[in-house]
Design a protein around this motif. Structure first.
Motif, PDB file in Angstrom:
ATOM      1  N   SER A  85      34.022  44.217 -15.650  1.00  0.00           N
ATOM      2  CA  SER A  85      34.285  43.921 -14.575  1.00  0.00           C
ATOM      3  C   SER A  85      33.819  43.174 -13.238  1.00  0.00           C
ATOM      4  N   ARG A  86      33.746  41.437 -13.508  1.00  0.00           N
ATOM      5  CA  ARG A  86      33.947  40.577 -12.340  1.00  0.00           C
ATOM      6  C   ARG A  86      35.735  40.506 -12.549  1.00  0.00           C
ATOM      7  N   GLN A  87      36.171  40.278 -13.488  1.00  0.00           N
ATOM      8  CA  GLN A  87      38.116  40.546 -13.658  1.00  0.00           C
ATOM      9  C   GLN A  87      37.881  41.554 -13.413  1.00  0.00           C
ATOM     10  N   GLN A  88      37.138  42.883 -13.937  1.00  0.00           N
ATOM     11  CA  GLN A  88      38.389  43.806 -12.238  1.00  0.00           C
ATOM     12  C   GLN A  88      37.673  43.739 -10.625  1.00  0.00           C
ATOM     13  N   LEU A  89      36.783  43.007 -10.694  1.00  0.00           N
ATOM     14  CA  LEU A  89      37.283  42.869  -9.260  1.00  0.00           C
ATOM     15  C   LEU A  89      38.154  42.439  -8.278  1.00  0.00           C
ATOM     16  N   LYS A  90      37.603  40.736  -9.293  1.00  0.00           N
ATOM     17  CA  LYS A  90      38.949  39.759  -8.449  1.00  0.00           C
ATOM     18  C   LYS A  90      40.234  39.797  -8.326  1.00  0.00           C
ATOM     19  N   ASP A  91      40.549  41.041 -10.210  1.00  0.00           N
ATOM     20  CA  ASP A  91      42.282  41.362  -9.980  1.00  0.00           C
ATOM     21  C   ASP A  91      42.677  42.316  -8.627  1.00  0.00           C
TER      22      ASP A  91
END
Length: 272
Positions: free
Chosen positions: A104-110
Motif C-alpha cells: 500500500s505504501r508503494q501504491q500511494l508513492k506510485d
C-alpha cells in the motif's frame, strides 16, 4: 446445623419504577424482574446486542459495496491496507494497524509519482473496530463532505478505503499524498447499544508520528447518536478554522454554533 429457609420470590413479572425514563436513554435501566432474575425479553436483547457488537468487530468491510455508492461522485477511489492482514492480527497487534503495508505504501508513492498534484484534503474511511459503522454511515457522509470541500474550493485527493486500520494509519497516507488536511473516518469500538458508531478524526498536516493531541475527534456518528448533518457542520467548521490558523488538535477549539437540524434534514433512508 441450623437450616435457613430459602427466600421465595413471587413468580409474576415486576416492572421497575424507572420505566418512564427508558424513553430518554439506550442504557439498560428499568429491565424489570421475574423472581430474582431478568425477564426473558431483556435477557435475550442483551445476548443479541452482544452478538451484534462482536459481529461488528469481526465483519469484513464490504469495499465493493462502498465503492459502488461513491461512484456517484465520479472521483477516483483507492484501496489500501495495514500490516494487519486479518482480524486476529488486527486485534492482537494494534501497532500493525497503524502502519501501511509495504504494498500500500508503494501504491500511494506510485500514484503521487504519476499524478503530480497538490491536495488540500484527503478523506480516508477505515474499518477500525466496526466495519458495520463504516458501511452504514461513511458512503453518505463522504458524499456530503466531498461536496462541501468542492464548495470551499479545496482540492480533494483520491478517496481512500482502508482495511485493518487504526486511526494513525491515515497519517502516513496523508504524508505521502502531501495533503494539508486529513479526515479519517473509522468504526468505533462497539458498545452493547451502538455497534454502528463511526468516529471522525481530523488532523492538519498529518505525518507519521502524530500524537493524539494533534487530532480533533467527532464521535458517535450514527442514526441513534450524532446525526450526519450535525457531524458535517462541526467538521467543516473545524476545517475552515484549521485552514485559517494552520493547526488542529488541542489548539483548535470547536466553537461552532450549530443550527437546529429538523427531521427533513435527516439522511434519506432509501440510500441504504
Amino acid at each position: 446445623m441450623k437450616l435457613h429457609q430459602d427466600v421465595q420470590f413471587k413468580t409474576q413479572a415486576k416492572n421497575n419504577e424507572w420505566e418512564q425514563l427508558k424513553q430518554f436513554t439506550d442504557a439498560r435501566i428499568a429491565l424489570g424482574r421475574v423472581g430474582g432474575s431478568l425477564p426473558t425479553r431483556p435477557a435475550l436483547a442483551f445476548q443479541l446486542a452482544h452478538a451484534q457488537a462482536k459481529d461488528a468487530v469481526l465483519k469484513v468491510l464490504d469495499l465493493d459495496g462502498i465503492q459502488a455508492q461513491l461512484a456517484v461522485l465520479q472521483h477516483e477511489v483507492l484501496r489500501i491496507e495495514s500490516c494487519a492482514v486479518d482480524k486476529a492480527q488486527y486485534l492482537q497487534r494494534p501497532d500493525w494497524g497503524r502502519e501501511l503495508s509495504e504494498a500500500s505504501r508503494q501504491q500511494l508513492k506510485d500514484y503521487v509519482r504519476q499524478h503530480k498534484e497538490a491536495y488540500d484534503v484527503v478523506i480516508i474511511a477505515g474499518d477500525g473496530l466496526s466495519a458495520r459503522a463504516i458501511e452504514d454511515n461513511a458512503p453518505y457522509f463522504i458524499q456530503q463532505l466531498y461536496k462541501a470541500c468542492i464548495a470551499q474550493g479545496w482540492r480533494v485527493a483520491p478517496l481512500i478505503l482502508a482495511t485493518g486500520s487504526r486511526v494513525a494509519l491515515g497519517d502516513e497516507a496523508a504524508q505521502i499524498l502531501q495533503a494539508k488536511m486529513l479526515v479519517m473516518l473509522i468504526g468505533e469500538r462497539p458498545g452493547l447499544s451502538s455497534p454502528d458508531s463511526m468516529g471522525i478524526y481530523y488532523t492538519w498536516q498529518a505525518h507519521v508520528g502524530c500524537s493524539d493531541a494533534m487530532r480533533n475527534c467527532i464521535s458517535n456518528v450514527r442514526p441513534a447518536g450524532l446525526s450526519i448533518q450535525v457531524a458535517l457542520q462541526r467538521l467543516t467548521a473545524l476545517m475552515k478554522k484549521s485552514a485559517e490558523l494552520g493547526l488542529s488538535g488541542v489548539q483548535l477549539k470547536d466553537e461552532h454554533e450549530m443550527a437546529a437540524v429538523t427531521d427533513q434534514l435527516q439522511r434519506p433512508k432509501q440510500l441504504f
